[in-house]
Design an enzyme around this catalytic site. Structure first.
Site: not given
Ligand SMILES: CC(=O)SCCNC(=O)CCNC(=O)[C@H](O)C(C)(C)COP(=O)(O)OP(=O)(O)OC[C@H]1O[C@@H](n2cnc3c(N)ncnc32)[C@H](O)[C@@H]1OP(=O)(O)O
Ligand SMILES: O=C(O)/C=C/CC(=O)O
Length: 255
Positions: A56
């Protein structure tokens, strides 16, 4: 009686390998940070060295020598074919339909492939968990030809209905994307640490089409927060090869 061979890989490694295998040479992939980035870089290092990785931050054709810490990691620009501005990557590449696959992660995913990375809990102002947010994912989910989601499967992450739709999948069923005028096909593949799901062509509800070697259907259903449908001809993902595991481990160890 033959002794069961001891498994030499983790379920996370199986997920990354299965997700990498889903990508094929020459595809232009808009890579989300986290699990999708690991799998996309693994694909480049194994069977698809001509995969075009787009992040991105405007880096086109990045070939990072290690996993980027974020979209802003300099390794992406240093190894790219070209670097353009963020508005350009969205306006000239993504939205006109130049990207084949959007490769995204999720904290919650529902039976119609809608993605939540915003909040857990129904009160936005006072959530149980505040997640990283949307970033560019809603646009990626709207406009890539297809979306592949990589996510660990559990009752917590696989829910009947997400608490918040960050990135639109298939809404509440087939035809909703068309009604909203979303150009891409939306999620066509979901890869987890247990198996692979695809939307039913008639309803757009996710159906289990593949289980990873050593996993049972019962395990997948146990890790799903709705009554998961199973395809009549269920496939099995072959275990990672030695070469895939070596490439994945080297990628994760690279600094
Ligand atoms: C181009 C782009 O990338 S755009 C960016 C947009 N952002 C994304 O796409 C992010 C996508 N990833 C996610 O959403 C992931 O699930 C993340 C980042 C929230 C967490 O991923 P990971 O770092 O692998 O960690 P993990 O799955 O162990 O979760 C970490 C903590 O987040 C919280 N959490 C994550 N998923 C959940 C859920 N479904 N329900 C409740 N809490 C959650 C919890 O606090 C968890 O800690 P715990 O397992 O000890 O309770
Ligand atoms: O802001 C975004 O869309 C993506 C963030 C992920 C990153 O900071 O690596």
């Amino acid at each position: 009686m033959t002794a069961t061979a001891e498994r030499t890989y983790t379920s996370d490694e199986m997920m990354s390998v299965a997700a990498a295998r889903a990508l094929s040479g020459g595809q232009k992939v808009f890579v989300g940070i986290g699990l999708p980035s690991t799998a996309a870089n693994l694909a480049r290092r194994t069977h698809a060295d001509d995969l075009v990785l787009i992040y991105e931050s405007g880096t086109l054709g990045s070939k990072p020598t290690r996993l980027p810490a974020s979209i802003g990691d300099g390794i992406l620009a240093d190894t790219a074919d070209a670097v353009i501005s963020v508005p350009e990557v969205f306006n000239y590449w993504l939205q006109p339909g130049r990207i084949d696959v959007g490769f995204l992660g999720a904290a919650q995913l529902d039976k119609f492939g809608n993605i939540n990375t915003t909040v857990i809990g129904t009160d936005y102002a006072d959530p149980k968990v505040r997640l990283p947010g949307a970033g560019g994912a809603p646009e990626i989910a709207a406009s890539c030809h297809e979306v592949y989601v990589v996510v660990r499967q559990s009752k917590r992450s696989f829910v009947d209905q997400v608490d918040f739709i960050t990135s639109f999948g298939h809404g509440r069923g087939k035809g909703e994307r068309e009604k909203l005028g979303l150009p891409g096909a939306g999620p066509t593949l979901v890869i987890t640490d247990l198996g692979v799901m695809r939307p039913d062509p008639e309803t757009a509800e996710l159906v289990l089409t593949q289980i990873h070697e050593g996993v049972t259907v019962e395990q997948v259903r146990e890790a799903t927060g709705w009554d998961l449908k199973v395809a009549p001809e269920l496939g099995t993902t072959p275990a990672p090869t030695e070469a895939e595991l070596a490439a994945l481990r080297a990628l994760k160890a690279a600094r």
